[in-house]
Design a protein around this motif. Structure first.
Motif, PDB file in Angstrom:
ATOM      1  N   SER A 177      -9.880  -8.690 -11.851  1.00 12.64           N
ATOM      2  CA  SER A 177      -9.213  -9.419 -10.783  1.00 12.64           C
ATOM      3  C   SER A 177      -7.745  -9.048 -10.848  1.00 12.64           C
ATOM      4  N   GLY A 178      -7.009  -9.414  -9.830  1.00 12.88           N
ATOM      5  CA  GLY A 178      -5.600  -9.097  -9.859  1.00 12.88           C
ATOM      6  C   GLY A 178      -4.896  -9.569  -8.616  1.00 12.88           C
ATOM      7  N   ASP A 179      -3.666  -9.112  -8.503  1.00 10.10           N
ATOM      8  CA  ASP A 179      -2.819  -9.480  -7.380  1.00 10.10           C
ATOM      9  C   ASP A 179      -2.068  -8.234  -6.945  1.00 10.10           C
ATOM     10  N   THR A 180      -1.889  -8.083  -5.660  1.00 10.91           N
ATOM     11  CA  THR A 180      -1.173  -6.921  -5.135  1.00 10.91           C
ATOM     12  C   THR A 180       0.308  -7.208  -4.901  1.00 10.91           C
ATOM     13  N   GLY A 181       0.693  -8.456  -5.056  1.00  9.28           N
ATOM     14  CA  GLY A 181       2.024  -8.888  -4.694  1.00  9.28           C
ATOM     15  C   GLY A 181       1.980  -9.705  -3.417  1.00  9.28           C
ATOM     16  N   CYS A 182       0.956  -9.488  -2.624  1.00  4.57           N
ATOM     17  CA  CYS A 182       0.716 -10.255  -1.382  1.00  4.57           C
ATOM     18  C   CYS A 182      -0.622 -10.972  -1.436  1.00  4.57           C
ATOM     19  N   ASN A 183      -1.644 -10.282  -1.868  1.00  5.79           N
ATOM     20  CA  ASN A 183      -3.007 -10.805  -1.863  1.00  5.79           C
ATOM     21  C   ASN A 183      -3.641 -10.666  -3.241  1.00  5.79           C
ATOM     22  N   SER A 184      -4.615 -11.513  -3.498  1.00  4.44           N
ATOM     23  CA  SER A 184      -5.378 -11.390  -4.736  1.00  4.44           C
ATOM     24  C   SER A 184      -6.638 -10.579  -4.455  1.00  4.44           C
ATOM     25  N   PHE A 185      -7.198  -9.984  -5.521  1.00  2.00           N
ATOM     26  CA  PHE A 185      -8.414  -9.182  -5.366  1.00  2.00           C
ATOM     27  C   PHE A 185      -9.319  -9.389  -6.562  1.00  2.00           C
ATOM     28  N   LEU A 186     -10.566  -8.988  -6.414  1.00  2.00           N
ATOM     29  CA  LEU A 186     -11.524  -8.966  -7.514  1.00  2.00           C
ATOM     30  C   LEU A 186     -12.539  -7.882  -7.244  1.00  2.00           C
ATOM     31  N   GLY A 187     -13.208  -7.473  -8.311  1.00  2.00           N
ATOM     32  CA  GLY A 187     -14.198  -6.419  -8.168  1.00  2.00           C
ATOM     33  C   GLY A 187     -14.780  -6.038  -9.506  1.00  2.00           C
ATOM     34  N   SER A 188     -15.361  -4.860  -9.535  1.00  2.00           N
ATOM     35  CA  SER A 188     -16.015  -4.396 -10.753  1.00  2.00           C
ATOM     36  C   SER A 188     -15.257  -3.215 -11.354  1.00  2.00           C
ATOM     37  N   ALA A 189     -15.481  -3.013 -12.632  1.00  2.00           N
ATOM     38  CA  ALA A 189     -14.885  -1.883 -13.341  1.00  2.00           C
ATOM     39  C   ALA A 189     -15.861  -1.429 -14.409  1.00  2.00           C
ATOM     40  N   GLN A 190     -15.825  -0.153 -14.710  1.00  8.88           N
ATOM     41  CA  GLN A 190     -16.681   0.406 -15.749  1.00  8.88           C
ATOM     42  C   GLN A 190     -15.807   1.220 -16.691  1.00  8.88           C
ATOM     43  N   VAL A 191     -15.844   0.851 -17.971  1.00  8.94           N
ATOM     44  CA  VAL A 191     -15.107   1.573 -19.004  1.00  8.94           C
ATOM     45  C   VAL A 191     -16.116   2.307 -19.864  1.00  8.94           C
ATOM     46  N   ASP A 192     -15.865   3.600 -20.083  1.00  8.36           N
ATOM     47  CA  ASP A 192     -16.719   4.422 -20.934  1.00  8.36           C
ATOM     48  C   ASP A 192     -15.795   5.278 -21.792  1.00  8.36           C
ATOM     49  N   GLY A 193     -15.567   4.840 -23.031  1.00  8.34           N
ATOM     50  CA  GLY A 193     -14.575   5.523 -23.857  1.00  8.34           C
ATOM     51  C   GLY A 193     -13.214   5.301 -23.230  1.00  8.34           C
ATOM     52  N   PHE A 194     -12.557   6.400 -22.857  1.00 15.51           N
ATOM     53  CA  PHE A 194     -11.277   6.287 -22.148  1.00 15.51           C
ATOM     54  C   PHE A 194     -11.447   6.522 -20.655  1.00 15.51           C
ATOM     55  N   PRO A 222      10.670  -5.949  -6.986  1.00 11.59           N
ATOM     56  CA  PRO A 222      10.991  -7.027  -7.921  1.00 11.59           C
ATOM     57  C   PRO A 222      10.407  -8.386  -7.524  1.00 11.59           C
ATOM     58  N   ASP A 223      10.240  -8.644  -6.255  1.00  8.52           N
ATOM     59  CA  ASP A 223       9.726  -9.939  -5.818  1.00  8.52           C
ATOM     60  C   ASP A 223       8.247  -9.910  -5.438  1.00  8.52           C
ATOM     61  N   GLN A 224       7.567  -8.815  -5.728  1.00  7.73           N
ATOM     62  CA  GLN A 224       6.141  -8.661  -5.407  1.00  7.73           C
ATOM     63  C   GLN A 224       5.393  -8.197  -6.655  1.00  7.73           C
ATOM     64  N   THR A 225       5.001  -9.130  -7.501  1.00 10.65           N
ATOM     65  CA  THR A 225       4.357  -8.800  -8.770  1.00 10.65           C
ATOM     66  C   THR A 225       2.903  -8.412  -8.561  1.00 10.65           C
ATOM     67  N   ALA A 226       2.575  -7.185  -8.910  1.00  4.83           N
ATOM     68  CA  ALA A 226       1.186  -6.711  -8.864  1.00  4.83           C
ATOM     69  C   ALA A 226       0.611  -6.819 -10.273  1.00  4.83           C
ATOM     70  N   SER A 227      -0.622  -7.269 -10.371  1.00  3.95           N
ATOM     71  CA  SER A 227      -1.229  -7.468 -11.685  1.00  3.95           C
ATOM     72  C   SER A 227      -2.675  -6.983 -11.706  1.00  3.95           C
ATOM     73  N   LEU A 228      -3.217  -6.909 -12.934  1.00  6.17           N
ATOM     74  CA  LEU A 228      -4.610  -6.506 -13.139  1.00  6.17           C
ATOM     75  C   LEU A 228      -5.121  -7.212 -14.384  1.00  6.17           C
ATOM     76  N   THR A 229      -6.248  -7.920 -14.241  1.00 13.41           N
ATOM     77  CA  THR A 229      -6.868  -8.622 -15.359  1.00 13.41           C
ATOM     78  C   THR A 229      -8.294  -8.118 -15.524  1.00 13.41           C
ATOM     79  N   PHE A 230      -8.643  -7.760 -16.753  1.00 16.73           N
ATOM     80  CA  PHE A 230     -10.014  -7.360 -17.080  1.00 16.73           C
ATOM     81  C   PHE A 230     -10.734  -8.630 -17.526  1.00 16.73           C
ATOM     82  N   GLU A 231     -11.442  -9.255 -16.599  1.00 17.80           N
ATOM     83  CA  GLU A 231     -12.080 -10.548 -16.818  1.00 17.80           C
ATOM     84  C   GLU A 231     -13.239 -10.482 -17.811  1.00 17.80           C
ATOM     85  N   SER A 232     -14.032  -9.439 -17.702  1.00 19.32           N
ATOM     86  CA  SER A 232     -15.196  -9.270 -18.569  1.00 19.32           C
ATOM     87  C   SER A 232     -15.417  -7.768 -18.766  1.00 19.32           C
ATOM     88  N   ALA A 233     -16.516  -7.425 -19.379  1.00 16.86           N
ATOM     89  CA  ALA A 233     -16.805  -6.007 -19.613  1.00 16.86           C
ATOM     90  C   ALA A 233     -16.983  -5.245 -18.306  1.00 16.86           C
TER      91      ALA A 233
END
Length: 135
Positions: free
Chosen positions: A60-77, A45-56
């Motif tokens: 970026s996101g948060d683990t509840g302790c640290n923030s992160f960023l990286g790449s992602a590839q979406v192809d259909g589902f 409850p006190d450690q919010t983890a998140s995920l944001t799709f910044e671009s295609a």
């Protein structure tokens, strides 16, 4: 002079269209999600983890302790995360375990599905790895 400006504008428009087609459309672009469960366990409850799709192609996101960023590839589902880099603040106990599990499971994602307002990050075999709620 005016004709040159029109030609340049048209060329830029064509290049922009080609680039977006090459990268593909990502329906998740611009969305932010908050983790509800990670590996089948409710998030702390006190450690919010998140995920944001910044671009295609970037996240970026948060683990509840640290923030992160990286790449992602979406192809259909299909969905694959590339290398994720994170800050390195000390994170121990249950919060550290949640962080380690979240980052490890993101690397195992092979697909996604939206269900009842949630985003399910799925393993290749269809198991739900992470369940998130749209912010």
């Amino acid at each position: 002079m005016r004709l040159t400006g029109i030609v340049i504008a048209a060329a830029l428009l064509l290049v922009g269209c080609a680039s977006s087609q090459e990268m593909g459309e990502n329906p998740l672009t611009g969305t932010t999600w908050i983790a509800r469960s990670i590996g089948g366990q409710a998030t702390l409850p006190d450690q919010t983890a998140s995920l944001t799709f910044e671009s295609a192609v970037s996240v970026s996101g948060d683990t509840g302790c640290n923030s992160f960023l990286g790449s992602a590839q979406v192809d259909g589902f299909g969905l694959r995360f590339g290398r994720l880099v994170s800050t390195r603040m000390a994170c121990s106990g249950a919060a550290g375990e949640q962080e380690a599990l979240y980052l490890a499971l993101l690397q195992k994602v092979g697909a996604y599905r939206e269900e009842g307002g949630d985003l399910l990050l799925l393993a290749e075999d269809g198991r739900t790895l992470v369940r998130l709620r749209r912010l």
